[in-house]
Design a protein around this motif. Structure first.
Motif, PDB file in Angstrom:
ATOM      1  N   GLY A   7      50.197  95.104  38.183  1.00  0.00           N
ATOM      2  CA  GLY A   7      51.173  94.458  38.790  1.00  0.00           C
ATOM      3  C   GLY A   7      50.724  93.704  40.028  1.00  0.00           C
ATOM      4  O   GLY A   7      49.430  93.186  39.834  1.00  0.00           O
ATOM      5  N   GLY A   8      51.513  93.299  40.828  1.00  0.00           N
ATOM      6  CA  GLY A   8      50.923  92.229  41.940  1.00  0.00           C
ATOM      7  C   GLY A   8      51.800  91.044  41.648  1.00  0.00           C
ATOM      8  O   GLY A   8      52.344  90.783  40.872  1.00  0.00           O
ATOM      9  N   HIS A   9      51.099  89.994  42.404  1.00  0.00           N
ATOM     10  CA  HIS A   9      51.566  88.682  42.078  1.00  0.00           C
ATOM     11  C   HIS A   9      50.231  87.687  41.958  1.00  0.00           C
ATOM     12  O   HIS A   9      49.607  87.621  42.841  1.00  0.00           O
ATOM     13  CB  HIS A   9      52.398  88.093  43.408  1.00  0.00           C
ATOM     14  CG  HIS A   9      52.855  87.056  43.259  1.00  0.00           C
ATOM     15  ND1 HIS A   9      54.054  86.527  42.416  1.00  0.00           N
ATOM     16  CD2 HIS A   9      52.602  85.460  43.553  1.00  0.00           C
ATOM     17  CE1 HIS A   9      54.492  85.334  42.463  1.00  0.00           C
ATOM     18  NE2 HIS A   9      53.574  84.644  43.148  1.00  0.00           N
ATOM     19  N   PRO A  10      50.053  87.168  40.778  1.00  0.00           N
ATOM     20  CA  PRO A  10      50.821  87.310  39.569  1.00  0.00           C
ATOM     21  C   PRO A  10      50.373  88.650  38.796  1.00  0.00           C
ATOM     22  O   PRO A  10      49.378  89.133  38.975  1.00  0.00           O
ATOM     23  CB  PRO A  10      50.533  86.102  38.735  1.00  0.00           C
ATOM     24  CG  PRO A  10      49.292  85.626  39.287  1.00  0.00           C
ATOM     25  CD  PRO A  10      49.220  86.281  40.613  1.00  0.00           C
ATOM     26  N   GLY A  11      51.180  89.150  38.177  1.00  0.00           N
ATOM     27  CA  GLY A  11      50.932  90.372  37.320  1.00  0.00           C
ATOM     28  C   GLY A  11      50.245  89.846  36.099  1.00  0.00           C
ATOM     29  O   GLY A  11      50.155  88.933  35.789  1.00  0.00           O
ATOM     30  N   LEU A  12      49.627  90.955  35.454  1.00  0.00           N
ATOM     31  CA  LEU A  12      48.605  90.594  34.263  1.00  0.00           C
ATOM     32  C   LEU A  12      48.746  91.732  33.151  1.00  0.00           C
ATOM     33  O   LEU A  12      48.881  92.952  33.566  1.00  0.00           O
ATOM     34  CB  LEU A  12      47.365  90.329  34.503  1.00  0.00           C
ATOM     35  CG  LEU A  12      46.293  89.897  33.604  1.00  0.00           C
ATOM     36  CD1 LEU A  12      46.544  88.365  33.074  1.00  0.00           C
ATOM     37  CD2 LEU A  12      44.987  90.070  34.137  1.00  0.00           C
ATOM     38  N   VAL A  13      49.002  91.559  31.810  1.00  0.00           N
ATOM     39  CA  VAL A  13      49.010  92.455  30.880  1.00  0.00           C
ATOM     40  C   VAL A  13      47.579  92.074  30.040  1.00  0.00           C
ATOM     41  O   VAL A  13      47.309  90.867  29.658  1.00  0.00           O
ATOM     42  CB  VAL A  13      50.022  92.293  29.809  1.00  0.00           C
ATOM     43  CG1 VAL A  13      49.878  93.424  28.796  1.00  0.00           C
ATOM     44  CG2 VAL A  13      51.135  92.451  30.794  1.00  0.00           C
ATOM     45  N   GLU A  14      46.632  93.150  29.862  1.00  0.00           N
ATOM     46  CA  GLU A  14      45.426  92.801  29.105  1.00  0.00           C
ATOM     47  C   GLU A  14      45.179  93.776  27.982  1.00  0.00           C
ATOM     48  O   GLU A  14      45.487  94.850  28.016  1.00  0.00           O
ATOM     49  CB  GLU A  14      44.037  93.087  30.097  1.00  0.00           C
ATOM     50  CG  GLU A  14      44.067  92.202  31.231  1.00  0.00           C
ATOM     51  CD  GLU A  14      42.918  92.561  32.037  1.00  0.00           C
ATOM     52  OE1 GLU A  14      41.883  92.037  32.436  1.00  0.00           O
ATOM     53  OE2 GLU A  14      42.794  93.869  32.371  1.00  0.00           O
ATOM     54  N   LEU A  15      44.788  93.407  26.863  1.00  0.00           N
ATOM     55  CA  LEU A  15      44.317  94.120  25.438  1.00  0.00           C
ATOM     56  C   LEU A  15      43.022  94.103  25.568  1.00  0.00           C
ATOM     57  O   LEU A  15      42.198  93.115  25.578  1.00  0.00           O
ATOM     58  CB  LEU A  15      44.953  93.464  24.256  1.00  0.00           C
ATOM     59  CG  LEU A  15      44.700  94.005  23.154  1.00  0.00           C
ATOM     60  CD1 LEU A  15      44.990  95.384  23.093  1.00  0.00           C
ATOM     61  CD2 LEU A  15      45.036  93.079  22.061  1.00  0.00           C
ATOM     62  N   LEU A  16      42.409  95.417  25.554  1.00  0.00           N
ATOM     63  CA  LEU A  16      40.914  95.799  25.587  1.00  0.00           C
ATOM     64  C   LEU A  16      40.803  96.411  24.222  1.00  0.00           C
ATOM     65  O   LEU A  16      41.407  97.522  23.734  1.00  0.00           O
ATOM     66  CB  LEU A  16      40.347  96.750  26.732  1.00  0.00           C
ATOM     67  CG  LEU A  16      40.978  96.145  28.026  1.00  0.00           C
ATOM     68  CD1 LEU A  16      40.663  97.268  29.082  1.00  0.00           C
ATOM     69  CD2 LEU A  16      40.168  94.848  28.490  1.00  0.00           C
ATOM     70  N   VAL A  17      39.644  96.015  23.536  1.00  0.00           N
ATOM     71  CA  VAL A  17      39.323  96.696  22.330  1.00  0.00           C
ATOM     72  C   VAL A  17      37.708  96.998  22.485  1.00  0.00           C
ATOM     73  O   VAL A  17      36.816  96.135  22.726  1.00  0.00           O
ATOM     74  CB  VAL A  17      39.206  95.925  21.162  1.00  0.00           C
ATOM     75  CG1 VAL A  17      38.769  96.437  19.655  1.00  0.00           C
ATOM     76  CG2 VAL A  17      40.867  95.369  20.881  1.00  0.00           C
ATOM     77  N   ASP A  18      37.450  98.426  22.512  1.00  0.00           N
ATOM     78  CA  ASP A  18      36.096  98.887  22.762  1.00  0.00           C
ATOM     79  C   ASP A  18      35.567  98.389  24.127  1.00  0.00           C
ATOM     80  O   ASP A  18      34.441  98.174  24.201  1.00  0.00           O
ATOM     81  CB  ASP A  18      35.094  98.284  21.677  1.00  0.00           C
ATOM     82  CG  ASP A  18      35.321  99.322  20.522  1.00  0.00           C
ATOM     83  OD1 ASP A  18      35.931  99.991  20.269  1.00  0.00           O
ATOM     84  OD2 ASP A  18      34.864  98.554  19.297  1.00  0.00           O
ATOM     85  N   GLY A  19      36.640  98.451  25.092  1.00  0.00           N
ATOM     86  CA  GLY A  19      36.301  98.122  26.413  1.00  0.00           C
ATOM     87  C   GLY A  19      36.167  96.475  26.755  1.00  0.00           C
ATOM     88  O   GLY A  19      35.803  96.183  27.857  1.00  0.00           O
ATOM     89  N   LYS A  20      36.391  95.690  25.725  1.00  0.00           N
ATOM     90  CA  LYS A  20      36.154  94.355  25.813  1.00  0.00           C
ATOM     91  C   LYS A  20      37.638  93.842  25.869  1.00  0.00           C
ATOM     92  O   LYS A  20      38.320  93.806  25.040  1.00  0.00           O
ATOM     93  CB  LYS A  20      35.261  93.814  24.906  1.00  0.00           C
ATOM     94  CG  LYS A  20      33.824  94.217  24.830  1.00  0.00           C
ATOM     95  CD  LYS A  20      33.156  93.574  23.833  1.00  0.00           C
ATOM     96  CE  LYS A  20      31.527  94.315  23.628  1.00  0.00           C
ATOM     97  NZ  LYS A  20      31.000  93.920  22.492  1.00  0.00           N
ATOM     98  N   GLU A  21      37.723  92.838  26.743  1.00  0.00           N
ATOM     99  CA  GLU A  21      39.059  91.896  26.680  1.00  0.00           C
ATOM    100  C   GLU A  21      39.340  90.975  25.452  1.00  0.00           C
ATOM    101  O   GLU A  21      38.350  90.154  25.438  1.00  0.00           O
ATOM    102  CB  GLU A  21      39.380  91.104  28.021  1.00  0.00           C
ATOM    103  CG  GLU A  21      40.649  90.488  27.992  1.00  0.00           C
ATOM    104  CD  GLU A  21      40.775  89.718  29.287  1.00  0.00           C
ATOM    105  OE1 GLU A  21      40.967  88.529  29.282  1.00  0.00           O
ATOM    106  OE2 GLU A  21      40.670  90.311  30.773  1.00  0.00           O
TER     107      GLU A  21
END
Length: 76
Positions: A7-21
């Protein structure tokens, strides 16, 4: 595979596979977002993740090889 919603400004959605973005998109209120990435198989397997950040508990669905799976939410 993990989806992190910041959340926050700006918010962000991340996809991690095996801990890597492997993907990221800006969070746009409660509007659904789509992220794409690959699973480290041989050959790599594409994955699409649909994220609905709210209202309420976020919901994430992964589409792998045509099969759609609801991901379990966890608070950190």
């Amino acid at each position: 595979m993990t989806v992190s919603i910041h959340g926050g400004h700006p918010g962000l959605v991340e996809l991690l596979v095996d801990g890597k973005e492997t993907g990221r998109v800006p969070l746009r209120g409660h509007r659904p977002q789509v992220l794409t990435g690959e699973l480290p198989t041989d050959p790599p397997l594409p994955v699409i993740v649909r994220v609905v950040p709210g209202p309420g508990t976020p919901r994430c669905t992964a589409v792998i090889d045509g099969a759609e799976t609801l991901m379990s939410p966890r608070a950190f």
